[in-house]
Design an enzyme around this catalytic site. Structure first.
Site, mmCIF file in Angstrom:
data_model
loop_
_atom_site.group_PDB
_atom_site.id
_atom_site.type_symbol
_atom_site.label_atom_id
_atom_site.label_comp_id
_atom_site.label_asym_id
_atom_site.label_seq_id
_atom_site.Cartn_x
_atom_site.Cartn_y
_atom_site.Cartn_z
ATOM 1 N N LEU A 12 4.698 3.856 -5.531
ATOM 2 C CA LEU A 12 6.113 3.770 -5.934
ATOM 3 C C LEU A 12 6.427 4.830 -6.980
ATOM 4 O O LEU A 12 5.597 5.136 -7.839
ATOM 5 C CB LEU A 12 6.392 2.371 -6.496
ATOM 6 C CG LEU A 12 6.208 1.245 -5.478
ATOM 7 C CD1 LEU A 12 6.175 -0.117 -6.169
ATOM 8 C CD2 LEU A 12 7.288 1.278 -4.406
ATOM 9 N N HIS B 178 -5.064 -5.422 -8.226
ATOM 10 C CA HIS B 178 -5.872 -4.294 -7.780
ATOM 11 C C HIS B 178 -7.325 -4.752 -7.700
ATOM 12 O O HIS B 178 -7.817 -5.399 -8.626
ATOM 13 C CB HIS B 178 -5.728 -3.127 -8.758
ATOM 14 C CG HIS B 178 -6.477 -1.916 -8.319
ATOM 15 N ND1 HIS B 178 -6.057 -1.124 -7.271
ATOM 16 C CD2 HIS B 178 -7.639 -1.375 -8.751
ATOM 17 C CE1 HIS B 178 -6.927 -0.135 -7.084
ATOM 18 N NE2 HIS B 178 -7.893 -0.270 -7.975
ATOM 19 N N THR C 164 3.455 0.134 -14.242
ATOM 20 C CA THR C 164 4.121 1.244 -14.926
ATOM 21 C C THR C 164 4.074 2.437 -13.967
ATOM 22 O O THR C 164 3.400 2.367 -12.930
ATOM 23 C CB THR C 164 3.417 1.576 -16.258
ATOM 24 O OG1 THR C 164 2.051 1.881 -15.973
ATOM 25 C CG2 THR C 164 3.496 0.416 -17.244
ATOM 26 N N ASN D 125 1.042 -6.206 -10.291
ATOM 27 C CA ASN D 125 0.231 -5.745 -9.164
ATOM 28 C C ASN D 125 -1.151 -6.354 -9.285
ATOM 29 O O ASN D 125 -1.636 -6.591 -10.392
ATOM 30 C CB ASN D 125 0.119 -4.214 -9.191
ATOM 31 C CG ASN D 125 -0.715 -3.663 -8.036
ATOM 32 O OD1 ASN D 125 -0.580 -4.124 -6.893
ATOM 33 N ND2 ASN D 125 -1.590 -2.712 -8.317
ATOM 34 N N MET E 93 0.794 -1.219 0.000
ATOM 35 C CA MET E 93 0.000 0.000 0.000
ATOM 36 C C MET E 93 0.834 1.281 0.000
ATOM 37 O O MET E 93 0.418 2.304 0.532
ATOM 38 C CB MET E 93 -0.974 -0.019 1.195
ATOM 39 C CG MET E 93 -1.879 -1.237 1.224
ATOM 40 S SD MET E 93 -2.851 -1.502 -0.308
ATOM 41 C CE MET E 93 -4.193 -0.353 -0.011
#
Ligand code: GAR
Length: 198
Positions: A95, A111, A143, A109, A92
């Site tokens: 980045l 989501h 990305t 990831n 959480m």
């Protein structure tokens, strides 16, 4: 066969991490090499250690919002573990482009929404509030833009009358635990085509 090494980044309970770890056996082309958290209290750390996986913690709080400095420390255990693939699994922290670019094309990831709908937080409440008929989860390549990047897979669930965000989240989580391992297995084998689970 030489296995791809997978580092898994978590912030909480780590149920997705566990589903990934449990999938990486037998003829799977990858193996877990590290579970890393920004939160020393993350329940997933104990689960990873119990499974015999190396764990590490890099607390973001001492960096007081200096993301680049935090990431300078965060990247170290990933590099030391020799990770080929990085899986964000309930991690959480946002980045920076600098961090993401080091793992471009090898960081995934999960989501909890049908992206591109509902990037960010409170996805379940937002889907209910919008009156959507269905909701779900997405695994995508990471990305620099938040919750963006090529979609590798999705799984859908119906939104039922009177669903609460927690009830809906629990139904989506069941699908996360199917989707993420299925996508990782394909990805580690070099297959980046999209997977839609029904
Ligand atoms: C999961 O629902 C995951 O999709 C979500 O956090 C939960 C973590 O659960 N991730 C995000 O919201 C990322 N922005 P887990 O720790 O039990 O895997």
């Amino acid at each position: 066969m030489s296995h791809k090494k997978v580092a898994i980044l978590i912030s909480g309970g780590g149920s997705n991490m566990v589903s990934l770890v449990e999938s990486m056996t037998g003829d799977h082309p990858a193996r877990p090499c590290l579970v890393l958290s920004n939160n020393a209290d993350a329940g997933g750390l104990q689960k990873a250690a119990a499974a015999g996986i190396a764990t590490a913690v890099v607390d973001h709080r001492p960096f007081k919002g200096d993301r680049a400095a935090f990431e300078e420390d965060l990247v170290k255990p990933i590099l030391e573990a020799g990770a080929d693939i990085v899986c964000l699994a309930g991690f959480m922290r946002v980045l920076t482009a600098g961090f993401v670019s080091q793992f471009q094309g090898r960081m995934l990831n999960i989501h909890p929404s049908l992206l591109p709908k509902y990037k960010g937080l409170h996805t379940h409440a937002r889907a209910i509030e919008a009156g959507d008929a269905e909701h779900g989860c997405t695994v995508h390549e990471v990305t620099p833009a938040l919750d963006d990047g090529p979609i590798l897979g999705q799984a859908r669930v119906p939104i039922l009358p009177d669903d609460t965000p927690d009830e809906l989240a629990a139904r989506v989580l069941v699908q996360e635990h199917r989707l993420y391992p299925a996508v990782l297995r394909r990805y580690a084998a070099g297959d980046r085509s999209r997977l839609d689970l029904t």
